[in-house]
Design a protein around this motif. Structure first.
Motif, PDB file in Angstrom:
ATOM      1  N   MET A  89      39.448 -28.756 -35.213  1.00 52.33           N
ATOM      2  CA  MET A  89      39.625 -27.894 -34.071  1.00 52.33           C
ATOM      3  C   MET A  89      39.691 -26.444 -34.552  1.00 52.33           C
ATOM      4  O   MET A  89      40.350 -26.141 -35.533  1.00 52.33           O
ATOM      5  N   ASP A  90      38.977 -25.569 -33.858  1.00 54.96           N
ATOM      6  CA  ASP A  90      39.024 -24.143 -34.164  1.00 54.96           C
ATOM      7  C   ASP A  90      40.228 -23.508 -33.492  1.00 54.96           C
ATOM      8  O   ASP A  90      40.590 -23.864 -32.368  1.00 54.96           O
ATOM      9  N   TYR A  91      40.839 -22.565 -34.185  1.00 54.47           N
ATOM     10  CA  TYR A  91      41.900 -21.740 -33.618  1.00 54.47           C
ATOM     11  C   TYR A  91      41.431 -20.308 -33.734  1.00 54.47           C
ATOM     12  O   TYR A  91      41.052 -19.858 -34.813  1.00 54.47           O
ATOM     13  N   THR A  92      41.422 -19.598 -32.633  1.00 49.56           N
ATOM     14  CA  THR A  92      40.953 -18.224 -32.666  1.00 49.56           C
ATOM     15  C   THR A  92      42.111 -17.274 -32.409  1.00 49.56           C
ATOM     16  O   THR A  92      42.978 -17.553 -31.579  1.00 49.56           O
ATOM     17  N   LEU A  93      42.144 -16.197 -33.141  1.00 51.88           N
ATOM     18  CA  LEU A  93      43.124 -15.152 -32.914  1.00 51.88           C
ATOM     19  C   LEU A  93      42.562 -14.254 -31.821  1.00 51.88           C
ATOM     20  O   LEU A  93      41.500 -13.648 -31.992  1.00 51.88           O
ATOM     21  N   GLU A  94      43.220 -14.212 -30.692  1.00 52.74           N
ATOM     22  CA  GLU A  94      42.688 -13.530 -29.512  1.00 52.74           C
ATOM     23  C   GLU A  94      43.417 -12.240 -29.156  1.00 52.74           C
ATOM     24  O   GLU A  94      42.799 -11.271 -28.762  1.00 52.74           O
ATOM     25  N   GLY A 124      36.559  -9.719 -31.308  1.00 53.29           N
ATOM     26  CA  GLY A 124      36.929 -10.875 -30.519  1.00 53.29           C
ATOM     27  C   GLY A 124      38.431 -10.954 -30.323  1.00 53.29           C
ATOM     28  O   GLY A 124      38.932 -11.861 -29.673  1.00 53.29           O
ATOM     29  N   CYS A 125      39.172 -10.019 -30.885  1.00 53.32           N
ATOM     30  CA  CYS A 125      40.627  -9.987 -30.778  1.00 53.32           C
ATOM     31  C   CYS A 125      41.041  -8.678 -30.123  1.00 53.32           C
ATOM     32  O   CYS A 125      40.479  -7.620 -30.414  1.00 53.32           O
TER      33      CYS A 125
END
Length: 144
Positions: free
Chosen positions: A1-6, A51-52
């Motif tokens: 699973m990807d985790y993105t810093l938003e 993207g953050c």
């Protein structure tokens, strides 16, 4: 699973002053400026190409465990650019008080410049020339 810093909350003493600084001096895009609950305002801004985002407002600290950080207490926030000389010229033209770029070694990723927001939160801007053609996650070679 990807985790993105938003989103990263940045502690500031004056939301309007910080919004003006990040929008006009840094060139961040204002994504949200809204009262999300009665008396609770959130301002979210995103650096160009990122993207953050950063978020300004008291509500961000009310929903997270732990102490509320003091305005100006964040240091080491970092942006990356493909051309630091171009970024330096753009930021100076916007009126940002940004340091001259410092090259710590000849390798890509070793040139930085620095600025602080009106509360003293400290930012670095790092040059990754490879980012001009390749996303960073694809450009990093894992060590073995």
């Amino acid at each position: 699973m990807d985790y993105t810093l938003e989103v990263i909350g940045v502690p500031v003493s004056d939301i309007d002053r910080a919004k003006e600084f990040y929008e006009s001096k840094c060139g961040f895009h204002v994504d949200i400026d809204a009262e999300v609950l009665p008396g609770v305002r959130i301002v979210q801004l995103t650096p160009p190409g990122s993207g953050c985002s950063i978020m300004l407002g008291d509500a961000i600290w009310e929903t997270t465990p732990g102490p509320t950080p003091e305005p100006g207490s964040y240091h080491g926030l970092q942006l990356c650019v493909a051309d630091i000389k171009q970024a330096h010229a753009e930021l100076l033209a916007r009126g940002l008080d940004v340091s001259e770029p410092v090259q710590y070694s000849e390798q890509d990723g070793a040139t930085f410049m620095y600025f602080t927001d009106p509360d003293g939160n400290g930012w670095a801007i790092q040059e990754y020339r490879v980012r001009a053609k390749t996303p960073l996650r694809d450009a990093i070679v894992p060590s073995t």
